[in-house]
Design a protein around this motif. Structure first.
Motif, PDB file in Angstrom:
ATOM      1  N   ASP A 218      36.863  38.058  48.344  1.00  0.00           N
ATOM      2  CA  ASP A 218      35.692  38.713  47.762  1.00  0.00           C
ATOM      3  C   ASP A 218      36.069  39.904  46.893  1.00  0.00           C
ATOM      4  O   ASP A 218      35.425  40.172  45.873  1.00  0.00           O
ATOM      5  CB  ASP A 218      34.737  39.168  48.865  1.00  0.00           C
ATOM      6  N   VAL A 219      37.106  40.639  47.301  1.00  0.00           N
ATOM      7  CA  VAL A 219      37.523  41.792  46.512  1.00  0.00           C
ATOM      8  C   VAL A 219      38.002  41.354  45.134  1.00  0.00           C
ATOM      9  O   VAL A 219      37.628  41.919  44.104  1.00  0.00           O
ATOM     10  CB  VAL A 219      38.625  42.595  47.248  1.00  0.00           C
ATOM     11  N   GLY A 220      38.823  40.330  45.098  1.00  0.00           N
ATOM     12  CA  GLY A 220      39.298  39.828  43.812  1.00  0.00           C
ATOM     13  C   GLY A 220      38.175  39.293  42.945  1.00  0.00           C
ATOM     14  O   GLY A 220      38.146  39.522  41.731  1.00  0.00           O
ATOM     15  N   ARG A 221      37.258  38.592  43.574  1.00  0.00           N
ATOM     16  CA  ARG A 221      36.139  38.044  42.800  1.00  0.00           C
ATOM     17  C   ARG A 221      35.244  39.154  42.253  1.00  0.00           C
ATOM     18  O   ARG A 221      34.745  39.059  41.118  1.00  0.00           O
ATOM     19  CB  ARG A 221      35.344  37.064  43.669  1.00  0.00           C
ATOM     20  N   THR A 222      35.029  40.208  43.045  1.00  0.00           N
ATOM     21  CA  THR A 222      34.221  41.327  42.557  1.00  0.00           C
ATOM     22  C   THR A 222      34.951  42.081  41.456  1.00  0.00           C
ATOM     23  O   THR A 222      34.344  42.485  40.457  1.00  0.00           O
ATOM     24  CB  THR A 222      33.882  42.277  43.719  1.00  0.00           C
ATOM     25  N   ALA A 223      36.262  42.263  41.612  1.00  0.00           N
ATOM     26  CA  ALA A 223      37.037  42.941  40.574  1.00  0.00           C
ATOM     27  C   ALA A 223      36.948  42.196  39.252  1.00  0.00           C
ATOM     28  O   ALA A 223      36.893  42.812  38.183  1.00  0.00           O
ATOM     29  CB  ALA A 223      38.491  43.077  41.017  1.00  0.00           C
ATOM     30  N   PHE A 224      36.928  40.889  39.312  1.00  0.00           N
ATOM     31  CA  PHE A 224      36.802  40.071  38.102  1.00  0.00           C
ATOM     32  C   PHE A 224      35.530  40.434  37.330  1.00  0.00           C
ATOM     33  O   PHE A 224      35.530  40.460  36.093  1.00  0.00           O
ATOM     34  CB  PHE A 224      36.797  38.590  38.489  1.00  0.00           C
ATOM     35  N   THR A 225      34.443  40.728  38.041  1.00  0.00           N
ATOM     36  CA  THR A 225      33.177  41.049  37.366  1.00  0.00           C
ATOM     37  C   THR A 225      33.227  42.395  36.657  1.00  0.00           C
ATOM     38  O   THR A 225      32.354  42.683  35.831  1.00  0.00           O
ATOM     39  CB  THR A 225      32.008  41.066  38.368  1.00  0.00           C
ATOM     40  N   LEU A 226      34.215  43.220  36.971  1.00  0.00           N
ATOM     41  CA  LEU A 226      34.348  44.533  36.331  1.00  0.00           C
ATOM     42  C   LEU A 226      35.082  44.452  34.995  1.00  0.00           C
ATOM     43  O   LEU A 226      35.110  45.421  34.240  1.00  0.00           O
ATOM     44  CB  LEU A 226      35.091  45.502  37.254  1.00  0.00           C
ATOM     45  N   LEU A 227      35.665  43.304  34.694  1.00  0.00           N
ATOM     46  CA  LEU A 227      36.433  43.164  33.458  1.00  0.00           C
ATOM     47  C   LEU A 227      35.514  43.076  32.247  1.00  0.00           C
ATOM     48  O   LEU A 227      34.549  42.299  32.230  1.00  0.00           O
ATOM     49  CB  LEU A 227      37.305  41.914  33.520  1.00  0.00           C
ATOM     50  N   ASP A 228      35.821  43.860  31.225  1.00  0.00           N
ATOM     51  CA  ASP A 228      35.129  43.731  29.950  1.00  0.00           C
ATOM     52  C   ASP A 228      35.649  42.501  29.205  1.00  0.00           C
ATOM     53  O   ASP A 228      36.715  41.954  29.535  1.00  0.00           O
ATOM     54  CB  ASP A 228      35.350  44.983  29.098  1.00  0.00           C
ATOM     55  N   ARG A 229      34.924  42.093  28.174  1.00  0.00           N
ATOM     56  CA  ARG A 229      35.367  40.973  27.353  1.00  0.00           C
ATOM     57  C   ARG A 229      36.737  41.277  26.746  1.00  0.00           C
ATOM     58  O   ARG A 229      36.996  42.398  26.330  1.00  0.00           O
ATOM     59  CB  ARG A 229      34.351  40.677  26.255  1.00  0.00           C
ATOM     60  N   GLY A 230      37.586  40.276  26.726  1.00  0.00           N
ATOM     61  CA  GLY A 230      38.944  40.482  26.245  1.00  0.00           C
ATOM     62  C   GLY A 230      39.900  40.988  27.310  1.00  0.00           C
ATOM     63  O   GLY A 230      41.075  41.233  27.021  1.00  0.00           O
ATOM     64  N   GLY A 231      39.406  41.124  28.556  1.00  0.00           N
ATOM     65  CA  GLY A 231      40.247  41.636  29.629  1.00  0.00           C
ATOM     66  C   GLY A 231      41.247  40.613  30.136  1.00  0.00           C
ATOM     67  O   GLY A 231      41.204  39.426  29.775  1.00  0.00           O
ATOM     68  N   ARG A 232      42.163  41.083  30.982  1.00  0.00           N
ATOM     69  CA  ARG A 232      43.182  40.210  31.573  1.00  0.00           C
ATOM     70  C   ARG A 232      43.224  40.423  33.084  1.00  0.00           C
ATOM     71  O   ARG A 232      43.020  41.545  33.557  1.00  0.00           O
ATOM     72  CB  ARG A 232      44.585  40.516  31.013  1.00  0.00           C
ATOM     73  N   MET A 233      43.492  39.356  33.797  1.00  0.00           N
ATOM     74  CA  MET A 233      43.586  39.417  35.256  1.00  0.00           C
ATOM     75  C   MET A 233      44.791  38.621  35.712  1.00  0.00           C
ATOM     76  O   MET A 233      45.023  37.509  35.244  1.00  0.00           O
ATOM     77  CB  MET A 233      42.316  38.859  35.903  1.00  0.00           C
ATOM     78  N   VAL A 234      45.552  39.207  36.619  1.00  0.00           N
ATOM     79  CA  VAL A 234      46.688  38.508  37.201  1.00  0.00           C
ATOM     80  C   VAL A 234      46.642  38.691  38.707  1.00  0.00           C
ATOM     81  O   VAL A 234      46.399  39.789  39.199  1.00  0.00           O
ATOM     82  CB  VAL A 234      48.035  39.015  36.617  1.00  0.00           C
ATOM     83  N   SER A 235      46.827  37.612  39.444  1.00  0.00           N
ATOM     84  CA  SER A 235      46.812  37.656  40.907  1.00  0.00           C
ATOM     85  C   SER A 235      48.244  37.644  41.427  1.00  0.00           C
ATOM     86  O   SER A 235      49.045  36.801  41.023  1.00  0.00           O
ATOM     87  CB  SER A 235      46.032  36.469  41.472  1.00  0.00           C
ATOM     88  N   PHE A 236      48.541  38.594  42.325  1.00  0.00           N
ATOM     89  CA  PHE A 236      49.907  38.670  42.862  1.00  0.00           C
ATOM     90  C   PHE A 236      49.933  38.660  44.381  1.00  0.00           C
ATOM     91  O   PHE A 236      51.012  38.680  44.984  1.00  0.00           O
ATOM     92  CB  PHE A 236      50.629  39.921  42.337  1.00  0.00           C
ATOM     93  N   GLY A 237      48.778  38.632  45.037  1.00  0.00           N
ATOM     94  CA  GLY A 237      48.767  38.644  46.495  1.00  0.00           C
ATOM     95  C   GLY A 237      47.428  38.229  47.040  1.00  0.00           C
ATOM     96  O   GLY A 237      46.431  38.157  46.320  1.00  0.00           O
ATOM     97  N   LEU A 238      47.416  37.957  48.336  1.00  0.00           N
ATOM     98  CA  LEU A 238      46.182  37.530  48.998  1.00  0.00           C
ATOM     99  C   LEU A 238      46.072  38.219  50.349  1.00  0.00           C
ATOM    100  O   LEU A 238      46.038  37.593  51.402  1.00  0.00           O
ATOM    101  CB  LEU A 238      46.115  36.011  49.136  1.00  0.00           C
ATOM    102  N   ALA A 239      46.019  39.560  50.306  1.00  0.00           N
ATOM    103  CA  ALA A 239      45.921  40.332  51.540  1.00  0.00           C
ATOM    104  C   ALA A 239      44.694  39.944  52.358  1.00  0.00           C
ATOM    105  O   ALA A 239      44.667  40.111  53.574  1.00  0.00           O
ATOM    106  CB  ALA A 239      45.888  41.821  51.213  1.00  0.00           C
ATOM    107  N   SER A 240      43.670  39.407  51.684  1.00  0.00           N
ATOM    108  CA  SER A 240      42.455  38.987  52.383  1.00  0.00           C
ATOM    109  C   SER A 240      42.643  37.673  53.127  1.00  0.00           C
ATOM    110  O   SER A 240      41.808  37.293  53.948  1.00  0.00           O
ATOM    111  CB  SER A 240      41.307  38.819  51.378  1.00  0.00           C
ATOM    112  N   ASP A 255      35.270  35.531  28.428  1.00  0.00           N
ATOM    113  CA  ASP A 255      36.318  35.899  27.474  1.00  0.00           C
ATOM    114  C   ASP A 255      37.403  36.728  28.150  1.00  0.00           C
ATOM    115  O   ASP A 255      37.871  37.733  27.630  1.00  0.00           O
ATOM    116  CB  ASP A 255      35.726  36.671  26.287  1.00  0.00           C
ATOM    117  N   VAL A 256      37.804  36.278  29.331  1.00  0.00           N
ATOM    118  CA  VAL A 256      38.858  36.928  30.109  1.00  0.00           C
ATOM    119  C   VAL A 256      40.058  35.994  30.194  1.00  0.00           C
ATOM    120  O   VAL A 256      39.899  34.775  30.353  1.00  0.00           O
ATOM    121  CB  VAL A 256      38.359  37.282  31.530  1.00  0.00           C
ATOM    122  N   THR A 257      41.250  36.549  30.079  1.00  0.00           N
ATOM    123  CA  THR A 257      42.479  35.761  30.187  1.00  0.00           C
ATOM    124  C   THR A 257      43.045  35.875  31.595  1.00  0.00           C
ATOM    125  O   THR A 257      43.238  36.985  32.107  1.00  0.00           O
ATOM    126  CB  THR A 257      43.539  36.262  29.185  1.00  0.00           C
TER     127      THR A 257
END
Length: 318
Positions: A218-240, A255-257
């Motif tokens: 849920d934390v990662g999914r919520t963080a994704f919603t904070l990204l502006d257009r043109g943003g980038r997201m990389v996942s490196f762990g799954l502490a949850s 429009d997120v990479t």
């Protein structure tokens, strides 16, 4: 020699201290007298039987990263390597022990002025953090959200992003962890266990350009919603306990990479060397939050799995 082994998968209690035959440096190998062993979250998952064939099949001595001194070399290996302080991967197993034999090309010499325990703490996490920052391409002035920011990788990501000129938001679980983030370089420090944490991030930044997702779920999914257009997201762990599960379609719609690094082994080694050099120069500091003697490896795993740890966890062998 003293070692910690497992005979089958299970809880931390399957890590049992005992003795094992001393390894010998075979042709093309060196023998490392181990001072510290690095523990990673992946190793706890392997021990529990949840991470596939990462370390082989029990019975075995687990662990994939050590720091120590080369005390012997095998045939066709330069004897001048003897006496050098090094950190080294072990090929997936064998690290929770007093000695380990590894391929002569595996060890990385520790720079002068850098403590061996700090070097071990950077072996896996420093390599990962420097690689992720390069892959995402952090630029001055960008707003960067780092989840699990008080963890081994996260604490380094905060420092590296801040050094690149970014405005860093650090997310961590609990007041103790959150309190550590400003001194690492986080401009905003937020407890993701408190309701409305995303609103606090948005109020402080208006949104973010980059998300380093070390929690997932849920934390990662919520963080994704904070990204502006043109943003980038990389996942490196799954502490949850689960990945964020952001689909390519979800990302394209906003429009997120989604950055998925694919780095050859030679470049990974170069990233580890860069992290050690940055630490030796005083520009990067691993957060060693807790240490356990070798025969308490089970307690170390239990602490990591309970999410009670901060920064890096080490086994002190000597």
């Amino acid at each position: 020699m003293r070692a910690v082994g497992i005979r089958g998968f299970g809880g931390p209690e399957v890590l049992v201290p005992g003795s094992a035959p001393d390894p010998v440096a075979g042709p093309g190998q060196v023998l490392v007298e181990v001072a510290h062993a690095n523990i990673t979250f992946v190793e706890t998952q392997f021990r529990a039987g949840r991470s596939g064939p990462f370390g082989g099949a029990p019975p075995l001595i687990p662990g994939n990263g050590v720091g120590g001194v080369i005390t012997a070399v095998g045939a066709a290996v330069d004897p001048a390597l003897t006496g050098r302080r090094v950190v080294s991967a072990t090929g997936g197993s064998g690290a929770y022990a007093e000695r380990v034999a590894v391929d002569a090309a595996a060890p990385i010499e520790v720079p002068d002025g850098l403590a061996l325990d700090a070097a071990v703490a950077l072996l896996a996490d420093g390599r990962t953090a420097t690689m992720l920052v390069d892959a995402v391409g952090v630029r001055p002035g960008e707003r960067v959200l780092v989840e699990a920011a008080a963890g081994g990788v996260g604490s380094l990501l905060v420092q590296l992003a801040a050094a690149a000129g970014a405005r860093v938001v650090g997310l961590a679980g609990g007041e103790r962890k959150v309190s550590l983030l400003p001194e690492l370089g986080a401009e905003v420090a937020v407890d993701y266990r408190r309701p409305g944490w995303a609103d606090r991030v948005r109020a402080a930044t208006g949104g973010v350009d980059i998300v380093f997702d070390g929690v997932g779920g849920d934390v990662g999914r919520t963080a994704f919603t904070l990204l502006d257009r043109g943003g980038r997201m990389v996942s490196f762990g799954l502490a949850s306990g689960e990945w964020a599960g952001i689909t390519a379609e979800d990302a394209a719609a906003r429009d997120v990479t989604l950055v998925r690094p694919d780095v050859p082994p030679a470049r990974l080694r170069a990233y580890a060397e860069r992290a050690l050099a940055e630490a030796a120069a005083g520009r990067l500091r691993p957060l060693i939050g807790q240490r356990f003697p070798l025969d308490q490896a089970a307690d170390a795993h239990a602490a990591i799995e309970s999410r009670a740890t901060v920064g890096k966890t080490l086994l002190d062998v000597r």
